[in-house]
Design a protein around this motif. Structure first.
Motif, PDB file in Angstrom:
ATOM      1  N   LYS A   1       0.826  -1.207   0.000  1.00 16.45           N
ATOM      2  CA  LYS A   1       0.000   0.000   0.000  1.00 16.45           C
ATOM      3  C   LYS A   1       0.863   1.260   0.000  1.00 16.45           C
ATOM      4  CE  LYS A   1      -4.166  -1.986   2.075  1.00 16.45           C
ATOM      5  NZ  LYS A   1      -5.157  -1.894   3.157  1.00 16.45           N
TER       6      LYS A   1
ATOM      7  N   GLN B   1       2.025   1.800  -3.445  1.00 15.23           N
ATOM      8  CA  GLN B   1       0.989   2.389  -4.294  1.00 15.23           C
ATOM      9  C   GLN B   1       0.824   3.877  -4.023  1.00 15.23           C
ATOM     10  OE1 GLN B   1      -2.804   0.464  -3.956  1.00 15.23           O
ATOM     11  NE2 GLN B   1      -3.769   1.698  -5.539  1.00 15.23           N
ATOM     12  N   ALA B   2       0.869   4.242  -2.737  1.00 17.87           N
ATOM     13  CA  ALA B   2       0.676   5.659  -2.390  1.00 17.87           C
ATOM     14  C   ALA B   2       1.790   6.519  -2.963  1.00 17.87           C
ATOM     15  CB  ALA B   2       0.602   5.805  -0.863  1.00 17.87           C
TER      16      ALA B   2
ATOM     17  N   ASN C   1       1.721   6.758  -6.812  1.00 15.84           N
ATOM     18  CA  ASN C   1       0.719   7.709  -7.313  1.00 15.84           C
ATOM     19  C   ASN C   1       1.246   9.137  -7.231  1.00 15.84           C
ATOM     20  OD1 ASN C   1      -1.113   5.720  -7.890  1.00 15.84           O
ATOM     21  ND2 ASN C   1      -2.187   5.863  -5.924  1.00 15.84           N
ATOM     22  N   ILE C   2       1.899   9.494  -6.107  1.00 22.65           N
ATOM     23  CA  ILE C   2       2.394  10.863  -5.928  1.00 22.65           C
ATOM     24  C   ILE C   2       3.503  11.163  -6.932  1.00 22.65           C
ATOM     25  CG2 ILE C   2       3.590  12.392  -4.309  1.00 22.65           C
ATOM     26  CD1 ILE C   2       2.072  10.879  -2.053  1.00 22.65           C
TER      27      ILE C   2
ATOM     28  N   SER D   1      -4.069   7.617  -2.154  1.00 21.77           N
ATOM     29  CA  SER D   1      -2.850   7.864  -1.381  1.00 21.77           C
ATOM     30  C   SER D   1      -3.192   8.485  -0.025  1.00 21.77           C
ATOM     31  CB  SER D   1      -1.906   8.785  -2.165  1.00 21.77           C
ATOM     32  OG  SER D   1      -1.508   8.179  -3.358  1.00 21.77           O
TER      33      SER D   1
END
Length: 886
Positions: free
Chosen positions: A784, A787-788, A791-792, A857
């Protein structure tokens, strides 16, 4: 010029011999006719006897020959008929009909030979070599014909025409190439025509000679004039010769030199009158040898054509070959005459030939392949590489049969000796052979090789030139490649999703078994334009535009595309997947990875149906509340609050639904990434092991070339390491664990995210990492967090148009990890800062963003008790500050 030319008078006694009694009719004829009649008479008698023997010999050969096995009467009858014709010709000759007899002999002889060639059943060589008899008969015509000399030309033309007709009719039976047949026609035609020309000329020369002899007999008073003319002719003829013709006395003083002699040696007539010694035209070092050779010549008439180095008047030298003979007067030598030939060109040619032989011998020995010369049954010569390939000295190869270096049978089951003879015979017939062969070394070890066999001619004999290349390593590689292809084919066919490769025209090049199972398209339909299964018309242009955009733009793959397809039974299927560009054999192809989401779409449809029903119920309830609003104001307020609550629930439900779809896509992408990473990792191990083996092989066996290949090996290692890093990042991205008690290294997660985004960053964005030296780990879910942060970073990259920079900094502040990601992009307007974490809020163009990245996120950071803050200024950039507890 005082030139002495000694010509002795010759006397000729023309004594007329006695004619046989049977030729008494010619006793008053001239001498030439009598000689011809005598020749024809004895020739005919001999021919009759010879033909009788030939008939018996032919009968015996036919009986014992495998081509006949019994008497072949057409040939025997033709030979017997020939004997009868010779008897008739002999009868006509004795009757005084010389012309009829001679032409009967010529015509019948030629006809008989052509008849035999026409009906003979022997091999092609045995039939065609009979043409020699035709040439022999034609060459005898000047001996028989006494007038009408143009009949010689008629005979020649007739036989040339018959030759062309014969070859045209029997060309297909000869089983030889058209080029060889044409070459035979040209050579034989020239031979016959040349024989005719020679015969015609001989006839004319003989006739002129006879006329001249008669003229000399009648006019002896012209003998001195004729002798003087003959002497002048000799001088003119010798002056026309390109060689030096000379005469000298016993002391070596030249008494005669032709024109070429003056030109070659550079002297003039004044030099000749002043006196030139033949020995002065030879270099000083070889004069003693020339004296000795001349002494041997005076003592005997032996002439060996001695080679000397001659010297010209200008002192330049050149090689010569001298042929000399004694000049006798009253049986005593008074001098010598000879011919001197300038052999400079011959010497140059010999030297060039030696250099050529040395050059080709060097190439022969320096070849990296085994090369040998062989006849039909054994090796005659070989280069040093042959000894290396077969593991023995050349003495164990030369003189031995190829069968000794082959196993008993070849991989196709055929006997090696039988198959080798087939290849050798074909090559000797002029058909080049190129094939693979299983050889056996001297120690018995077997190996595969590529063999090239070509026919060559050496000293008039057809031999074979063979090149053998050891391909054992290539065979091993091909076997490994085939096994690898079969293994990966099994993996791809077992993959639950459709994997398909097609060209830009839509023709399918490859697909796994899932395509046929789901859509009914089998391999026979790949290139069928009228294929039963097709993309739904409503989605066709959407898919087409995505493919055209992929091809025209500098992108590798499309985003996730969802579209419908009608299978061969007109059933509707929903697919979700990506299309990427790949290059195979310099051709751009399209690779599609598709998942059947028909069932998922059905579920979504049901959810939408329930949602619509729920909205309808809400509307009905609202209407009821409006009706009772006047009476139940307080109740209406309560119900209004309930309605607002239901609307909020509905909104959350819609948000949850869309997030569920996105999560499902991410999960599918994670599964695909994990599968791809796993399948790439295996060939990477093979490549890494192979390159290490190659490196060790060069160290052990080809150390001289190690320096040249080391940069190539290092480059491959760098590529393997790069691919391994990508695989590692894919593995991290694909982790689906729900554990929140993992120890997560924030620096490692950032580095893996950068690897995943390297294609978008490369050559455009400068990434600056300012990591703290302290250990930055926290307890959370690594997938996770990955993924966060991904994305940023993706938003930071997309915010930069053209070139720019991204700065990533980490620090530890009072038990908190502070992660700052700052970009130099176009920034976020202030009015949008308050909404950027709202689900589905995006300022990007349609199709380039879903508005869920920052929302997801934000939720992930909050899930781990963290905080996220965004600072941005238009046209200056954006900074994202994440704080997470350690």
């Amino acid at each position: 010029m005082n030139i002495g030319i000694h010509i002795g008078n010759k006397s000729m006694n023309n004594k007329k011999g006695e004619l046989p009694l049977a030729l008494s009719r010619y006793k008053d004829s001239d001498f030439a006719l009598q000689q011809r009649v005598r020749l024809v008479f004895y020739f005919s008698v001999s021919a009759i006897i010879g033909l009788a023997l030939i008939v018996l010999s032919t009968a015996y050969i036919q009986v014992i020959s495998s081509d006949y096995g019994k008497l072949y009467l057409p040939i025997i009858f033709s030979e017997f008929s020939m004997a009868v014709i010779f008897i008739i010709a002999l009868f006509l000759l004795m009757r005084g009909l010389y012309g009829f007899a001679v032409h009967l002999l010529l015509i019948s002889s030629l006809s008989a030979v052509w008849f035999v060639m026409w009906i003979d059943k022997s091999e092609v060589i045995a039939r065609l070599d009979t043409i020699v008899i035709i040439v022999a008969i034609l060459s005898m015509m000047p001996l028989f014909i006494i007038k009408y000399q143009k009949t010689i030309i008629a005979y020649i033309l007739a036989n040339v025409i018959v030759l062309f007709v014969f070859v045209k009719i029997f060309r297909q039976q000869f089983s030889i190439s058209n080029a060889s047949v044409d070459d035979f026609l040209v050579d034989t035609s020239f031979a016959i025509i040349f024989t005719g020309i020679a015969g015609y000329s001989t006839f004319r020369i003989n006739k002129k000679s006879i006329d001249r002899a008669i003229s000399d007999t009648k006019q002896r008073k012209y003998v001195e004039t004729a002798l003087e003319k003959s002497e002048n002719n000799f001088r003119e003829m010798t002056d026309l010769l390109p060689q030096t013709v000379f005469e000298a006395d016993l002391c070596g003083r030249l008494t005669y030199v032709n024109k070429s002699g003056f030109e070659i040696f550079g002297y003039n007539t004044d030099d000749f009158h002043n006196g030139i010694n033949i020995f002065s035209a030879i270099i000083h070092e070889e004069q003693e040898l020339a004296f000795a050779n001349m002494k041997r010549l005076i003592d005997s008439e032996t002439n060996k054509g001695y080679i000397y180095t001659a010297v010209r008047k200008d002192k330049t030298t050149f090689p010569i070959q001298a042929y000399t003979s004694r000049i006798l007067e009253n049986q005593k030598p008074i001098g010598f005459r000879g011919i001197i030939i300038d052999i400079t060109e011959r010497k140059n040619a010999e030297r060039a030939l030696k250099e050529s032989e040395f050059k080709f011998k060097s190439l022969f020995e320096a070849s990296s392949d085994a090369i040998f010369i062989m006849n039909k049954s054994k090796f005659l010569d070989c280069n040093s590489k042959t000894s290396q390939v077969f593991g023995c000295g050349s003495d164990k190869i030369i003189g031995h049969s190829p069968a000794e270096f082959s196993p008993k049978s070849q991989p196709d089951g055929r006997e090696s000796w039988e198959k080798a003879q087939e290849m050798i015979n074909a090559a000797l017939a002029g058909i080049p052979q190129f094939f693979e062969w299983l050889y056996k070394k001297y120690n018995g070890a077997e190996f595969y090789a590529e063999v090239s066999l070509n026919r060559i001619m050496i000293k008039g004999e057809y031999l074979l030139h063979a090149i053998v290349r050891d391909i054992s390593e290539r065979k091993k590689t091909e076997k490994a490649l085939k096994e690898s292809e079969e293994r990966y084919r099994t993996i791809i066919d077992a993959f639950p999703d459709i994997i398909m490769i097609s060209d830009q025209n839509g023709d399918i090049v490859f697909a796994n078994d899932q395509l046929g199972k789901i859509t009914g398209i089998n391999p026979n339909d790949f290139s069928n334009q009228n294929i039963a299964a097709y993309i739904h018309p409503d989605d066709f242009y959407m898919v087409k535009e995505a493919i055209q955009s992929l091809i025209s733009e500098d992108t590798i793959y499309t985003g996730i595309i969802e579209y419908r397809m009608l299978d061969s039974s007109e059933s509707n299927h929903w697919f979700s997947g990506i299309i990427s560009k790949i290059t195979l054999n310099d051709q751009i192809l399209l690779q599609s990875i598709l998942r059947d989401i028909t069932e998922k779409k059905s579920i979504e449809k049901e959810l939408l149906k329930h949602q619509n029903n729920l909205e309808q119920l809400v509307d009905e309830r609202t209407e009821e509340l409006k009706i009772t609003n006047v009476e139940l104001i307080e109740t209406n307020k309560e119900l209004n609050a309930q309605r607002l609550e239901l609307e909020e629930v509905l909104k959350n439900l819609q948000s949850a639904q869309k997030q569920l779809v996105q999560a499902e896509k991410m999960a599918s992408l994670g599964i695909l990434a994990a599968g791809v990473a796993h399948e790439i990792n295996n060939p990477l191990n093979f490549i890494n092991g192979g390159i290490q083996g190659i490196n060790n092989y060069f160290i052990d066996n080809l150390s001289d070339h190690l320096e040249n290949v080391t940069p190539l090996i290092n480059a491959v290692n760098v590529g393997v390491s790069r691919a391994a890093e990508i695989v590692k990042s894919l593995n991290r991205f694909s982790r689906q664990t729900e554990s929140i008690a993992e120890s997560c290294d924030i620096h490692s997660i950032i580095d893996n995210c950068l690897v995943m985004l390297s294609i978008q960053i490369k050559n455009r964005i400068n990434v600056v990492k300012r990591f703290t030296n302290d250990a930055v780990t926290l307890v959370a879910n690594e997938g996770k967090l990955y993924q966060a942060i991904l994305n940023i970073l993706s938003n930071a990259i997309q915010a930069i148009d053209g070139e720019g920079s991204i700065t990533i900094a980490t620090s530890l502040v009072e038990n908190e990890i502070v992660l700052t990601i700052a970009d130099s992009g176009h920034g976020i307007p202030k009015e949008n800062l308050s909404r950027i974490f709202d689900p589905f809020f995006t300022t990007k163009e349609p199709g380039k963003g879903t508005g869920l990245g920052l929302s997801i996120s934000y939720q992930i950071i909050k899930e781990f008790s963290g905080a996220i803050e965004i600072q941005s200024e238009v046209e200056k950039g954006t900074s994202v500050i994440i704080k997470l507890p350690t």
